[in-house]
Design a protein around this motif. Structure first.
Motif, PDB file in Angstrom:
ATOM      1  N   ARG A   1      43.608  64.160  37.035  1.00 53.49           N
ATOM      2  CA  ARG A   1      41.708  64.221  36.837  1.00 53.49           C
ATOM      3  C   ARG A   1      41.194  65.456  38.320  1.00 53.49           C
ATOM      4  O   ARG A   1      40.275  65.630  37.900  1.00 53.49           O
ATOM      5  CB  ARG A   1      41.079  63.090  37.638  1.00 53.49           C
ATOM      6  CG  ARG A   1      41.786  61.678  36.784  1.00 53.49           C
ATOM      7  CD  ARG A   1      40.720  60.549  36.670  1.00 53.49           C
ATOM      8  NE  ARG A   1      41.759  60.317  37.151  1.00 53.49           N
ATOM      9  CZ  ARG A   1      40.414  58.966  38.226  1.00 53.49           C
ATOM     10  NH1 ARG A   1      39.819  59.212  37.922  1.00 53.49           N
ATOM     11  NH2 ARG A   1      40.964  58.447  39.136  1.00 53.49           N
ATOM     12  N   TRP A   2      42.037  65.271  39.374  1.00 55.60           N
ATOM     13  CA  TRP A   2      41.484  66.306  40.044  1.00 55.60           C
ATOM     14  C   TRP A   2      42.376  66.627  41.196  1.00 55.60           C
ATOM     15  O   TRP A   2      43.791  65.954  40.935  1.00 55.60           O
ATOM     16  CB  TRP A   2      40.629  65.242  41.102  1.00 55.60           C
ATOM     17  CG  TRP A   2      39.760  63.889  41.229  1.00 55.60           C
ATOM     18  CD1 TRP A   2      38.751  64.316  39.884  1.00 55.60           C
ATOM     19  CD2 TRP A   2      39.843  63.227  40.692  1.00 55.60           C
ATOM     20  NE1 TRP A   2      37.917  63.354  39.897  1.00 55.60           N
ATOM     21  CE2 TRP A   2      38.648  62.254  40.580  1.00 55.60           C
ATOM     22  CE3 TRP A   2      40.625  62.001  42.276  1.00 55.60           C
ATOM     23  CZ2 TRP A   2      37.846  60.937  40.675  1.00 55.60           C
ATOM     24  CZ3 TRP A   2      40.046  60.560  41.698  1.00 55.60           C
ATOM     25  CH2 TRP A   2      38.531  60.057  41.145  1.00 55.60           C
TER      26      TRP A   2
ATOM     27  N   ASP B   1      45.950  61.404  39.490  1.00 57.98           N
ATOM     28  CA  ASP B   1      45.942  61.156  37.732  1.00 57.98           C
ATOM     29  C   ASP B   1      45.377  62.490  37.382  1.00 57.98           C
ATOM     30  O   ASP B   1      44.866  62.051  36.278  1.00 57.98           O
ATOM     31  CB  ASP B   1      44.861  60.354  38.391  1.00 57.98           C
ATOM     32  CG  ASP B   1      44.660  58.701  38.725  1.00 57.98           C
ATOM     33  OD1 ASP B   1      45.861  58.556  39.159  1.00 57.98           O
ATOM     34  OD2 ASP B   1      43.649  58.116  39.602  1.00 57.98           O
TER      35      ASP B   1
ATOM     36  N   ARG C   1      38.349  70.239  39.232  1.00 57.61           N
ATOM     37  CA  ARG C   1      38.095  69.269  37.803  1.00 57.61           C
ATOM     38  C   ARG C   1      39.386  69.483  36.716  1.00 57.61           C
ATOM     39  O   ARG C   1      39.831  70.704  35.934  1.00 57.61           O
ATOM     40  CB  ARG C   1      37.625  68.886  37.621  1.00 57.61           C
ATOM     41  CG  ARG C   1      36.475  67.827  38.557  1.00 57.61           C
ATOM     42  CD  ARG C   1      34.585  67.604  38.168  1.00 57.61           C
ATOM     43  NE  ARG C   1      34.527  67.172  39.588  1.00 57.61           N
ATOM     44  CZ  ARG C   1      33.919  68.076  39.888  1.00 57.61           C
ATOM     45  NH1 ARG C   1      33.874  69.481  40.418  1.00 57.61           N
ATOM     46  NH2 ARG C   1      33.156  66.994  41.601  1.00 57.61           N
ATOM     47  N   PRO C   2      39.458  68.566  35.267  1.00 55.33           N
ATOM     48  CA  PRO C   2      40.552  69.185  34.674  1.00 55.33           C
ATOM     49  C   PRO C   2      39.713  70.159  34.167  1.00 55.33           C
ATOM     50  O   PRO C   2      38.713  70.691  33.303  1.00 55.33           O
ATOM     51  CB  PRO C   2      40.027  67.486  33.828  1.00 55.33           C
ATOM     52  CG  PRO C   2      39.778  66.651  34.711  1.00 55.33           C
ATOM     53  CD  PRO C   2      38.685  67.159  35.526  1.00 55.33           C
TER      54      PRO C   2
END
Length: 337
Positions: free
Chosen positions: A226-227, A224, A245-246
């Motif tokens: 995101r990770w 996503d 992380r982002p």
């Protein structure tokens, strides 16, 4: 638990209620002993405290206390000087419990940021908390499983040895069923084992988009945007991984995936029209571009290695290619895959 607690019950049988509702109130924060009394009152309205206690083989004072707690929750009500108990309408009473639980969950979700700040303060900061080291095969496997289960929209994968666990249909198939898009680029070595391509069919038929290349730069998993997770170093064993992380690093990893994705020929699905018509050219070209051996291709296509060799020479002549791999690449560039 204290012996005078209203939750210390005997060993009587459960009330005769629909078993499908067992545990419903527990999920909404009502302890199981209270749920038990509520279900009994729900199915047998108008009984006194003493009668309910007798039905359930419990002490009067235990049941009286439990009924008071249920009344405070709005689940039961009493009438008369010698009170008789009845359940409140579930569509009103249980709905109110549900709304309260939803409010609590929303408040908890809003405090995840606070938990994350505490989480990072307890660890040595690395790139301002954007990159975390995960060590040990079990810890890496647990983190990857959590990433998959938390996926909402997209999962991107470079499937490359070493592997810490086999692909799990029990995890991936539910993701595909709920609409998560999964794009996987497989390194040829990971699909050469006998039966491995057949295993991939289950995922492809369920919706996975699969492509294959002779070599990939590293293992990689992105969820996503995101990770992301990738190995600390390439090697025969996976002992450490970076959890990203982002950040601009995550953006770069996603961009790298897209470059390799667009270079890779797809693994044809089982319903490929050309295959159904008896024309295996597209699948043969895909396997060639992945660098599979004649024996591996023969096992996958269900023919002899000699037949594969004949087909390969015919394709090379048609494409003007000098090598098998070149034939696969030229076919991909020509849009034949």
């Amino acid at each position: 638990m204290h012996p005078n607690s209203p939750y210390v019950y005997g060993t009587s049988t459960r009330p005769a209620t629909d078993p499908s509702v067992d545990g419903l109130l527990v999920a909404l924060g009502v302890p199981e002993p209270e749920e038990r009394v509520y279900l009994h009152v729900l199915s047998r309205p108008g009984r006194t405290t003493e009668r309910i206690a007798a039905d359930l083989t419990l002490r009067d004072e235990q049941v009286a206390r439990t009924l008071e707690l249920l009344a405070e929750r709005g689940l039961v009500c009493r009438r008369g000087a010698r009170p008789q108990w009845s359940a409140a309408a579930p569509d009103v009473a249980v709905e109110a419990l549900l709304l309260r639980r939803e409010e609590e969950l929303c408040r908890t979700r809003g405090r995840i940021g606070e938990l994350m700040r505490t989480y990072h303060r307890a660890r040595r900061p690395s790139a301002a908390g954007l990159v975390e080291m995960v060590t040990g095969r079990a810890a890496i496997a647990d983190r990857w499983r959590s990433m998959q289960e938390g996926a909402r929209h997209d999962v991107l994968l470079f499937d490359k040895a070493p592997h810490i666990m086999r692909a799990d249909p029990g995890v991936e198939l539910p993701l595909l069923a709920r609409g998560v898009r999964m794009r996987v680029v497989y390194e040829a070595n990971t699909v050469r084992a006998p039966g491995r391509l057949a295993e991939l069919r289950e995922f492809i038929e369920a919706g996975e988009e699969a492509r294959v290349l002779p070599e990939l730069p590293c293992k990689l998993a992105v969820v996503d945007d995101r990770w992301a997770m990738l190995p600390v170093s390439n090697g025969a064993e996976l002992r450490g991984a970076l959890f990203v992380r982002p950040s601009s690093l995550l953006d770069a990893l996603v961009a790298m995936f897209e470059v390799y994705w667009h270079r890779a020929p797809r693994v044809p699905d089982a319903d490929d029209p050309g295959r159904a018509a008896g024309d295996r050219r597209s699948e043969l070209l895909t396997l060639l571009s992945a660098g599979l051996t004649d024996d591996s291709i023969a096992r996958h296509l269900g023919v002899s290695p000699r037949t594969v060799q004949r087909w390969v020479h015919e394709l090379m002549d048609m494409l003007g290619a000098r090598t098998r791999f070149q034939a696969g690449i030229q076919a991909a560039r020509a849009g034949l895959l």
